[in-house]
Write a protein that holds these residues in place. Sequence first.
Motif, PDB file in Angstrom:
ATOM      1  N   ASP A   1       1.455  -1.607  -0.079  1.00 38.16           N
ATOM      2  CA  ASP A   1      -0.153   0.115   0.086  1.00 38.16           C
ATOM      3  C   ASP A   1       0.771   1.170   0.178  1.00 38.16           C
ATOM      4  OD1 ASP A   1      -2.253  -1.561   0.007  1.00 38.16           O
ATOM      5  OD2 ASP A   1      -2.392  -1.564   1.958  1.00 38.16           O
ATOM      6  N   CYS A   2       1.632   1.087   0.700  1.00 37.62           N
ATOM      7  CA  CYS A   2       2.917   2.266   0.930  1.00 37.62           C
ATOM      8  C   CYS A   2       3.594   3.014  -0.405  1.00 37.62           C
ATOM      9  CB  CYS A   2       4.188   1.845   1.836  1.00 37.62           C
ATOM     10  SG  CYS A   2       3.233   2.092   4.194  1.00 37.62           S
ATOM     11  N   THR A   3       3.512   1.798  -1.402  1.00 32.82           N
ATOM     12  CA  THR A   3       4.274   1.356  -2.476  1.00 32.82           C
ATOM     13  C   THR A   3       3.057   1.739  -3.174  1.00 32.82           C
ATOM     14  OG1 THR A   3       6.087  -0.365  -2.053  1.00 32.82           O
ATOM     15  CG2 THR A   3       5.006   0.065  -4.810  1.00 32.82           C
ATOM     16  N   ALA A   4       1.990   1.850  -3.417  1.00 35.83           N
ATOM     17  CA  ALA A   4       1.017   2.495  -4.338  1.00 35.83           C
ATOM     18  C   ALA A   4       1.192   3.687  -4.693  1.00 35.83           C
ATOM     19  CB  ALA A   4      -0.123   1.395  -3.988  1.00 35.83           C
TER      20      ALA A   4
ATOM     21  N   ALA B   1       4.613   6.718  -9.200  1.00 35.02           N
ATOM     22  CA  ALA B   1       4.650   8.377  -9.927  1.00 35.02           C
ATOM     23  C   ALA B   1       4.513   9.318  -8.917  1.00 35.02           C
ATOM     24  CB  ALA B   1       3.629   8.113 -10.821  1.00 35.02           C
ATOM     25  N   ARG B   2       5.404   9.920  -8.286  1.00 34.09           N
ATOM     26  CA  ARG B   2       4.951  11.276  -7.020  1.00 34.09           C
ATOM     27  C   ARG B   2       6.514  12.068  -7.528  1.00 34.09           C
ATOM     28  NH1 ARG B   2       1.077  12.053  -4.046  1.00 34.09           N
ATOM     29  NH2 ARG B   2      -0.822  10.364  -3.653  1.00 34.09           N
ATOM     30  N   GLY B   3       7.702  11.241  -7.729  1.00 34.30           N
ATOM     31  CA  GLY B   3       8.658  11.569  -7.669  1.00 34.30           C
ATOM     32  C   GLY B   3       9.553  12.046  -6.122  1.00 34.30           C
ATOM     33  N   ASP B   4      10.358  12.070  -6.657  1.00 38.53           N
ATOM     34  CA  ASP B   4      10.681  13.001  -5.076  1.00 38.53           C
ATOM     35  C   ASP B   4      10.464  13.724  -4.423  1.00 38.53           C
ATOM     36  OD1 ASP B   4      12.980  11.397  -7.088  1.00 38.53           O
ATOM     37  OD2 ASP B   4      14.407  13.051  -6.865  1.00 38.53           O
ATOM     38  N   GLY B   5      10.480  12.296  -2.695  1.00 36.99           N
ATOM     39  CA  GLY B   5      10.415  12.636  -1.387  1.00 36.99           C
ATOM     40  C   GLY B   5       9.825  12.123  -0.144  1.00 36.99           C
ATOM     41  N   LEU B   6       9.524  12.302   0.693  1.00 32.70           N
ATOM     42  CA  LEU B   6       9.524  11.413   1.879  1.00 32.70           C
ATOM     43  C   LEU B   6       7.649  11.142   2.581  1.00 32.70           C
ATOM     44  CD1 LEU B   6      11.095  10.913   4.465  1.00 32.70           C
ATOM     45  CD2 LEU B   6      10.417  12.844   5.198  1.00 32.70           C
ATOM     46  N   LEU B   7       8.225   9.937   2.379  1.00 30.66           N
ATOM     47  CA  LEU B   7       6.713   9.240   3.081  1.00 30.66           C
ATOM     48  C   LEU B   7       7.314   8.989   4.326  1.00 30.66           C
ATOM     49  CD1 LEU B   7       3.566   7.379   2.629  1.00 30.66           C
ATOM     50  CD2 LEU B   7       5.641   5.267   2.528  1.00 30.66           C
ATOM     51  N   HIS B   8       5.587   9.479   4.797  1.00 33.11           N
ATOM     52  CA  HIS B   8       5.643   9.369   6.278  1.00 33.11           C
ATOM     53  C   HIS B   8       4.216   8.810   6.590  1.00 33.11           C
ATOM     54  CE1 HIS B   8       6.087  10.415  10.484  1.00 33.11           C
ATOM     55  NE2 HIS B   8       4.959  11.149  10.505  1.00 33.11           N
ATOM     56  N   VAL B   9       4.511   7.670   7.832  1.00 30.69           N
ATOM     57  CA  VAL B   9       3.867   7.174   7.811  1.00 30.69           C
ATOM     58  C   VAL B   9       3.124   7.424   9.226  1.00 30.69           C
ATOM     59  CG1 VAL B   9       2.393   4.645   7.821  1.00 30.69           C
ATOM     60  CG2 VAL B   9       4.194   5.328   6.193  1.00 30.69           C
ATOM     61  N   PHE B  10       1.884   6.866   9.752  1.00 28.75           N
ATOM     62  CA  PHE B  10       1.560   7.061  10.824  1.00 28.75           C
ATOM     63  C   PHE B  10       0.090   6.844  11.426  1.00 28.75           C
ATOM     64  CE2 PHE B  10      -0.399   9.848  14.140  1.00 28.75           C
ATOM     65  CZ  PHE B  10       0.080  10.238  14.972  1.00 28.75           C
ATOM     66  N   VAL B  11       0.236   5.605  12.485  1.00 27.76           N
ATOM     67  CA  VAL B  11      -0.713   5.580  12.815  1.00 27.76           C
ATOM     68  C   VAL B  11      -1.129   6.293  14.788  1.00 27.76           C
ATOM     69  CG1 VAL B  11      -1.673   3.750  14.026  1.00 27.76           C
ATOM     70  CG2 VAL B  11       0.586   3.358  12.780  1.00 27.76           C
ATOM     71  N   PRO B  12      -2.466   6.720  14.130  1.00 28.07           N
ATOM     72  CA  PRO B  12      -3.232   7.831  15.291  1.00 28.07           C
ATOM     73  C   PRO B  12      -4.345   6.414  16.291  1.00 28.07           C
ATOM     74  CG  PRO B  12      -4.339   7.394  13.362  1.00 28.07           C
ATOM     75  CD  PRO B  12      -3.732   6.803  12.739  1.00 28.07           C
TER      76      PRO B  12
ATOM     77  N   TRP C   1      15.632  -6.208   2.174  1.00 30.30           N
ATOM     78  CA  TRP C   1      14.622  -7.308   2.763  1.00 30.30           C
ATOM     79  C   TRP C   1      13.776  -5.842   3.603  1.00 30.30           C
ATOM     80  CZ3 TRP C   1      14.585 -11.484  -0.009  1.00 30.30           C
ATOM     81  CH2 TRP C   1      15.855 -11.837  -0.477  1.00 30.30           C
ATOM     82  N   GLN C   2      13.768  -4.628   3.270  1.00 35.81           N
ATOM     83  CA  GLN C   2      12.754  -4.106   4.389  1.00 35.81           C
ATOM     84  C   GLN C   2      11.185  -4.188   3.630  1.00 35.81           C
ATOM     85  OE1 GLN C   2      16.096  -0.791   4.638  1.00 35.81           O
ATOM     86  NE2 GLN C   2      15.703  -1.250   6.445  1.00 35.81           N
ATOM     87  N   SER C   3      10.431  -4.021   5.076  1.00 36.50           N
ATOM     88  CA  SER C   3       9.346  -3.800   4.723  1.00 36.50           C
ATOM     89  C   SER C   3       8.811  -2.865   6.012  1.00 36.50           C
ATOM     90  CB  SER C   3       8.462  -5.334   4.923  1.00 36.50           C
ATOM     91  OG  SER C   3       9.097  -6.560   3.953  1.00 36.50           O
ATOM     92  N   ILE C   4       8.076  -2.079   5.089  1.00 37.00           N
ATOM     93  CA  ILE C   4       7.106  -0.785   6.368  1.00 37.00           C
ATOM     94  C   ILE C   4       5.843  -1.731   7.459  1.00 37.00           C
ATOM     95  CG2 ILE C   4       5.919   1.254   6.930  1.00 37.00           C
ATOM     96  CD1 ILE C   4       7.392   1.669   3.878  1.00 37.00           C
ATOM     97  N   CYS C   5       5.592  -2.154   8.361  1.00 32.77           N
ATOM     98  CA  CYS C   5       5.121  -2.992   8.927  1.00 32.77           C
ATOM     99  C   CYS C   5       4.083  -2.369  10.434  1.00 32.77           C
ATOM    100  CB  CYS C   5       5.486  -4.390   8.801  1.00 32.77           C
ATOM    101  SG  CYS C   5       6.198  -5.467   8.271  1.00 32.77           S
ATOM    102  N   LEU C   6       2.734  -2.385  10.282  1.00 36.35           N
ATOM    103  CA  LEU C   6       1.700  -1.805  11.994  1.00 36.35           C
ATOM    104  C   LEU C   6       1.894  -3.117  12.486  1.00 36.35           C
ATOM    105  CD1 LEU C   6      -0.715  -0.474  12.582  1.00 36.35           C
ATOM    106  CD2 LEU C   6      -2.552  -1.891  11.417  1.00 36.35           C
ATOM    107  N   VAL C   7       2.829  -2.799  13.907  1.00 34.55           N
ATOM    108  CA  VAL C   7       2.575  -4.068  15.184  1.00 34.55           C
ATOM    109  C   VAL C   7       1.400  -3.577  15.819  1.00 34.55           C
ATOM    110  CG1 VAL C   7       4.055  -4.791  16.355  1.00 34.55           C
ATOM    111  CG2 VAL C   7       4.993  -3.694  14.563  1.00 34.55           C
ATOM    112  N   ASP C   8       0.651  -4.729  15.693  1.00 27.03           N
ATOM    113  CA  ASP C   8      -0.657  -4.659  16.826  1.00 27.03           C
ATOM    114  C   ASP C   8      -0.477  -5.671  17.921  1.00 27.03           C
ATOM    115  OD1 ASP C   8      -2.362  -3.590  18.318  1.00 27.03           O
ATOM    116  OD2 ASP C   8      -3.738  -3.857  16.383  1.00 27.03           O
TER     117      ASP C   8
END
Length: 134
Positions: free
Chosen positions: A22-25, A29-40, A110-117
Amino acid sequence: MDTETRTYRTGDRDVVLDLTRDCTAFVSARGDGLLHVFVPHATCGLAILETGAGSDDDLLSTLGTLLPADDRWLHRHGSRGHGRSHVLPALVPPYASVPVLGGRLALGTWQSICLVDLNVDNHEREVRFSFLAG
């Protein structure tokens, strides 16, 4: 900044949920920048780790040792050991930031972005994806 929130069902057990697809999607096509993922949420976090080769299970096992689901916790509402979920974000933070280069996540092989719950009382989680263009 572009941002959106997605909902994930984590169920009634400890879980490491891979969000990388989902992060990849989201950054495609957004170019260069920073993805920030946050769990409220006060009871879950985000980790960048290898999945599928046992590391996700190792993380849950380690967290189970560090934060057992027993009656030692002062925060006691909810299921047995619920207080451990409120300590989790001090060890597994509720955010992660990843560079994006040419619309692609700059993760290691080998890195993945994961939600830990660990909170078995809350079966749905919201995750905010934000992209800051470079």
